[in-house]
Motif scaffolding. Sequence first.
Motif, PDB file in Angstrom:
ATOM      1  N   LYS A  21      29.220 -16.499  -3.123  1.00 26.39           N
ATOM      2  CA  LYS A  21      30.623 -16.097  -2.988  1.00 26.39           C
ATOM      3  C   LYS A  21      30.831 -14.722  -2.376  1.00 26.39           C
ATOM      4  CE  LYS A  21      31.586 -18.740  -7.203  1.00 26.39           C
ATOM      5  NZ  LYS A  21      32.080 -18.646  -8.605  1.00 26.39           N
ATOM      6  N   ALA A  22      29.806 -14.140  -1.791  1.00 24.76           N
ATOM      7  CA  ALA A  22      29.964 -12.806  -1.208  1.00 24.76           C
ATOM      8  C   ALA A  22      30.958 -12.841  -0.041  1.00 24.76           C
ATOM      9  CB  ALA A  22      28.619 -12.283  -0.712  1.00 24.76           C
ATOM     10  N   PRO A  23      31.662 -11.727   0.215  1.00 22.82           N
ATOM     11  CA  PRO A  23      32.542 -11.665   1.392  1.00 22.82           C
ATOM     12  C   PRO A  23      31.749 -11.992   2.660  1.00 22.82           C
ATOM     13  CG  PRO A  23      32.873  -9.759  -0.027  1.00 22.82           C
ATOM     14  CD  PRO A  23      31.683 -10.487  -0.573  1.00 22.82           C
ATOM     15  N   ARG A  37      14.069  -9.587 -10.963  1.00 26.45           N
ATOM     16  CA  ARG A  37      13.549 -10.912 -10.587  1.00 26.45           C
ATOM     17  C   ARG A  37      13.330 -11.829 -11.779  1.00 26.45           C
ATOM     18  NH1 ARG A  37       8.302 -10.831  -7.686  1.00 26.45           N
ATOM     19  NH2 ARG A  37       8.776 -13.033  -7.454  1.00 26.45           N
ATOM     20  N   PHE A  38      13.059 -11.260 -12.958  1.00 26.79           N
ATOM     21  CA  PHE A  38      12.694 -12.093 -14.098  1.00 26.79           C
ATOM     22  C   PHE A  38      13.671 -11.993 -15.265  1.00 26.79           C
ATOM     23  CE2 PHE A  38       8.686 -11.434 -11.824  1.00 26.79           C
ATOM     24  CZ  PHE A  38       8.268 -12.741 -11.677  1.00 26.79           C
ATOM     25  N   THR A  39      14.915 -11.576 -15.005  1.00 27.24           N
ATOM     26  CA  THR A  39      15.936 -11.542 -16.041  1.00 27.24           C
ATOM     27  C   THR A  39      17.046 -12.517 -15.666  1.00 27.24           C
ATOM     28  OG1 THR A  39      15.463  -9.211 -16.489  1.00 27.24           O
ATOM     29  CG2 THR A  39      17.541 -10.094 -17.325  1.00 27.24           C
ATOM     30  N   PRO A  40      17.356 -13.492 -16.522  1.00 29.90           N
ATOM     31  CA  PRO A  40      18.346 -14.520 -16.163  1.00 29.90           C
ATOM     32  C   PRO A  40      19.711 -13.969 -15.774  1.00 29.90           C
ATOM     33  CG  PRO A  40      17.083 -15.239 -18.058  1.00 29.90           C
ATOM     34  CD  PRO A  40      16.669 -13.825 -17.790  1.00 29.90           C
ATOM     35  N   THR A  41      20.209 -12.946 -16.494  1.00 30.27           N
ATOM     36  CA  THR A  41      21.527 -12.417 -16.128  1.00 30.27           C
ATOM     37  C   THR A  41      21.524 -11.828 -14.726  1.00 30.27           C
ATOM     38  OG1 THR A  41      20.936 -10.363 -17.278  1.00 30.27           O
ATOM     39  CG2 THR A  41      22.291 -11.958 -18.485  1.00 30.27           C
ATOM     40  N   ALA A  42      20.446 -11.134 -14.373  1.00 30.01           N
ATOM     41  CA  ALA A  42      20.357 -10.558 -13.025  1.00 30.01           C
ATOM     42  C   ALA A  42      20.272 -11.656 -11.974  1.00 30.01           C
ATOM     43  CB  ALA A  42      19.136  -9.638 -12.937  1.00 30.01           C
ATOM     44  N   ARG A  43      19.513 -12.680 -12.254  1.00 33.95           N
ATOM     45  CA  ARG A  43      19.392 -13.788 -11.311  1.00 33.95           C
ATOM     46  C   ARG A  43      20.733 -14.509 -11.149  1.00 33.95           C
ATOM     47  NH1 ARG A  43      14.287 -15.544 -10.084  1.00 33.95           N
ATOM     48  NH2 ARG A  43      14.951 -17.726 -10.029  1.00 33.95           N
ATOM     49  N   SER A  44      21.488 -14.606 -12.249  1.00 34.14           N
ATOM     50  CA  SER A  44      22.806 -15.239 -12.172  1.00 34.14           C
ATOM     51  C   SER A  44      23.735 -14.450 -11.256  1.00 34.14           C
ATOM     52  CB  SER A  44      23.419 -15.329 -13.572  1.00 34.14           C
ATOM     53  OG  SER A  44      22.716 -16.220 -14.383  1.00 34.14           O
ATOM     54  N   VAL A  45      23.708 -13.117 -11.389  1.00 34.35           N
ATOM     55  CA  VAL A  45      24.551 -12.286 -10.530  1.00 34.35           C
ATOM     56  C   VAL A  45      24.149 -12.461  -9.066  1.00 34.35           C
ATOM     57  CG1 VAL A  45      25.203  -9.929  -9.943  1.00 34.35           C
ATOM     58  CG2 VAL A  45      25.045 -10.610 -12.345  1.00 34.35           C
ATOM     59  N   ALA A  46      22.838 -12.441  -8.814  1.00 35.39           N
ATOM     60  CA  ALA A  46      22.366 -12.603  -7.437  1.00 35.39           C
ATOM     61  C   ALA A  46      22.777 -13.956  -6.870  1.00 35.39           C
ATOM     62  CB  ALA A  46      20.849 -12.430  -7.379  1.00 35.39           C
ATOM     63  N   ALA A  47      22.694 -15.010  -7.701  1.00 28.06           N
ATOM     64  CA  ALA A  47      23.084 -16.345  -7.242  1.00 28.06           C
ATOM     65  C   ALA A  47      24.577 -16.411  -6.965  1.00 28.06           C
ATOM     66  CB  ALA A  47      22.698 -17.382  -8.296  1.00 28.06           C
ATOM     67  N   ASP A  48      25.377 -15.809  -7.833  1.00 32.46           N
ATOM     68  CA  ASP A  48      26.827 -15.786  -7.639  1.00 32.46           C
ATOM     69  C   ASP A  48      27.184 -15.072  -6.346  1.00 32.46           C
ATOM     70  OD1 ASP A  48      29.556 -14.325  -7.978  1.00 32.46           O
ATOM     71  OD2 ASP A  48      29.622 -15.950  -9.453  1.00 32.46           O
TER      72      ASP A  48
END
Length: 411
Positions: A389-391, A374-385
């Motif tokens: 764009k999920a199937p 929840r508080f790591t930018p890279t993880a949040r970026s993946v979740a947002a992506d």
Amino acid sequence: MDFPEELSMGERIRALRESRGMSRAVLAGMCNRGPDWLKKIENGDRELNSHTQLLRLAAALAVSDLSVITGNPSDVAAMVPSGRLNHPAMPAIWEAVMTRPLVFRPLTTPPDPAQLQGRVDQSWRLWHTSEHNRTEVGALLPDLIRDAETAVRVLDGVQRRAALVALSDVYRLTGQATAYIAPAELAWVVADRALTAAQDADDPAAIAAAAWNMGNILRETAYHEEALRVVVEASGLIRSHLERAPDDWRGIYGALQLHAAVTYARDGAEGDALRCWEKGNEVAKSLPVSYVHPSTVFGRANVDFHEVSVHTDLKKAQKALGIADEIDPEIMPSTERKARLWVEVARGHLQRGDRTAALMVMQVAYETGAETVRFTPTARSVAADLWRKAPRALRPQAATLAELVGVNPAS
């Protein structure tokens, strides 16, 4: 802004700059460069290969997603670390750090530096083992900060040096626990106090650990060159002690090498990144197989975990995933570090365009360490992506993950 797909990176930068009413001189100055440098980039006469400068441009242009500038829809979204996330622990930590008293009253019973260090060590263990590490450690930090500051002010001699080492450790832990949630000014104050306390203690290992912490903050605020300088200087300081040094001194030296490896990898400097990773690998080989540094968790497992991160940052997803396949995450005693490994694996799957696998892995990451995700930018970026764009068949799961992580769908 929505740009036509055919616009180059330079044209996007120019459009963003002009939309904000900024001159070339102003924007270039914010990146510590001259206007001619920016003019060549905007006109397509110069490539922008430095990840550090790309982050600085994005931050100066108030762009939170690097893909807006790069224009490559297949790129994994990379969040610019310009904003801060809310956490209920911050007000009390802020007060403890920023309202340090100028005068300390004498105490009836002098503080015990060994007992203070024991509390700090226990808090580091909690940071690495709790699924809700920011909340639980954040609740302990205000008292730890005040008690360590008091000990340094009322003790002298050898006891004061021990208290200074504990104080440096407290501020390093504060930096870890408040990363991405602290206002920028607090992050810099905490990093500086950790380094100053270690230098006052004249303890090479404490100085190196504080430099590792300072390097983290410099790197995450897009000052990669400065981060590398700090790490190189700290490595030089402690290198001469390594032959007869305790294991923890070699552990922090190894952690500095891994820090440099990731920093180089984020700038695309493959040779330097792999060279520094190999240095860390050699240090790990010189230590007992079961060794783990108490705060950086440097050891055999963390070296292997960093090999995944380095290849992911170098955009070598196939290599990163192949390495990850051979790793047993359970040998890592840090829950926080395990969760970050799964995030790196998810990033690798995204780089290959496999969003189904990325979503499955991110769910594992969240289950492993909810607050880390929840508080790591890279993880949040993946979740947002994934949310964007999920199937189609997996959109409900992607939406649930985005909600858990706290990603704003509008972003």
